[in-house]
Write an enzyme that holds these catalytic residues in place. Structure first.
Site, short mmCIF file in Angstrom:
data_model
loop_
_atom_site.label_atom_id
_atom_site.label_comp_id
_atom_site.label_asym_id
_atom_site.label_seq_id
_atom_site.Cartn_x
_atom_site.Cartn_y
_atom_site.Cartn_z
N CYS A 5 19.57 15.94 66.99
CA CYS A 5 20.85 15.32 66.64
C CYS A 5 21.00 13.93 67.26
CB CYS A 5 21.99 16.23 67.11
SG CYS A 5 23.60 15.48 66.92
N CYS A 8 23.89 13.75 69.83
CA CYS A 8 23.53 14.41 71.10
C CYS A 8 22.64 13.48 71.92
CB CYS A 8 22.83 15.74 70.85
SG CYS A 8 23.95 17.09 70.41
N HIS A 47 28.02 20.30 70.74
CA HIS A 47 27.52 20.04 69.39
C HIS A 47 28.04 21.07 68.39
CE1 HIS A 47 24.61 18.84 66.24
NE2 HIS A 47 24.74 20.11 65.90
N ASN A 87 34.88 12.56 58.33
CA ASN A 87 34.15 12.88 57.10
C ASN A 87 33.50 14.26 57.27
OD1 ASN A 87 34.68 10.37 55.88
ND2 ASN A 87 33.00 9.42 57.00
N GLY A 93 31.16 12.33 52.56
CA GLY A 93 30.57 11.10 53.08
C GLY A 93 30.00 11.21 54.47
N HIS A 100 32.46 14.09 64.49
CA HIS A 100 32.95 12.86 65.11
C HIS A 100 34.20 12.39 64.39
CE1 HIS A 100 29.98 11.86 62.00
NE2 HIS A 100 30.73 10.80 61.73
N HIS A 102 36.25 8.92 63.47
CA HIS A 102 36.24 7.46 63.41
C HIS A 102 37.61 6.96 63.83
CE1 HIS A 102 32.56 7.02 60.75
NE2 HIS A 102 32.88 8.27 60.50
P1 5GP Z 1 29.77 9.60 59.00
O1 5GP Z 1 29.52 8.99 57.66
O2 5GP Z 1 28.76 10.68 59.32
O3 5GP Z 1 31.18 10.05 59.17
O4 5GP Z 1 29.61 8.43 60.05
C1 5GP Z 1 28.47 8.19 60.79
C2 5GP Z 1 28.66 6.84 61.44
O5 5GP Z 1 27.68 6.71 62.44
C3 5GP Z 1 28.50 5.67 60.47
O6 5GP Z 1 29.70 4.91 60.45
C4 5GP Z 1 27.32 4.90 61.06
O7 5GP Z 1 27.49 3.49 60.98
C5 5GP Z 1 27.27 5.37 62.49
N1 5GP Z 1 25.95 5.37 63.07
C6 5GP Z 1 24.80 5.85 62.51
N2 5GP Z 1 23.77 5.71 63.36
C7 5GP Z 1 24.27 5.14 64.48
C8 5GP Z 1 23.67 4.74 65.73
O8 5GP Z 1 22.47 4.90 65.97
N3 5GP Z 1 24.50 4.17 66.64
C9 5GP Z 1 25.83 3.99 66.41
N4 5GP Z 1 26.52 3.41 67.38
N5 5GP Z 1 26.42 4.35 65.25
C10 5GP Z 1 25.65 4.92 64.30
ZN ZN Z 2 24.77 16.85 68.33
#
Ligand code: 5GP
Ligand code: ZN
Length: 112
Positions: A5, A8, A47, A87, A93, A100, A102
């Site tokens: 992950c 993680c 997790h 999401n 998405g 997590h 946002h």
């Molecule tokens: P999701 O679409 O799963 O809700 O959001 C995942 C978020 O993680 C995205 O906004 C993406 O830009 C962010 N993200 C993906 N990989 C990384 C990373 O390695 N570091 C950071 N800081 N953000 C990440």
């Molecule tokens: Zn995790």
């Protein structure tokens, strides 16, 4: 901690991140691809993949996370408000399968 992950690994520090806040329960860092002036990701340290996988024993950390959001927003200067997004699943998405939240805000925040 789940072996495969990304978040993680960010929590453990094995992958670097721009950390904003950390305590025993949560880890908060800047999104690598920000969609607004402020774009933070708040992750519970425990997790679980998504809201679909949330169990009763996650209730406390989820409530704690929600309560932390306005505090973090205020620290980021988001005095007039902020947006929170969770999401869930591919259809929602979600691309990283560690739950997590946002936290988005700033002048360029698009309308919803
Ligand atoms: P999701 O679409 O799963 O809700 O959001 C995942 C978020 O993680 C995205 O906004 C993406 O830009 C962010 N993200 C993906 N990989 C990384 C990373 O390695 N570091 C950071 N800081 N953000 C990440
Ligand atoms: Zn995790």
């Amino acid at each position: 901690m789940a072996d495969d992950c990304l978040f993680c690994k960010i929590i453990s520090g094995s992958i670097p991140s721009d950390k904003v806040y950390e305590d025993e329960q949560i880890f908060v860092f800047r999104d690598i691809n920000p969609k607004a002036e402020v774009h933070l990701l708040l992750v519970p340290k425990v997790h679980f993949a998504s809201l679909v996988d949330m169990q009763q024993h996650h209730d406390a950390v989820m409530a704690y996370s929600l309560r932390k959001l306005p505090e973090l927003a205020q620290q980021q200067g988001l005095d007039s408000g902020f947006r929170t997004i969770i999401n869930t699943g591919k259809g929602g998405g979600q691309v990283v399968f560690h739950l997590h939240m946002h936290l988005l805000g700033g002048p360029s925040l698009a309308g919803f």
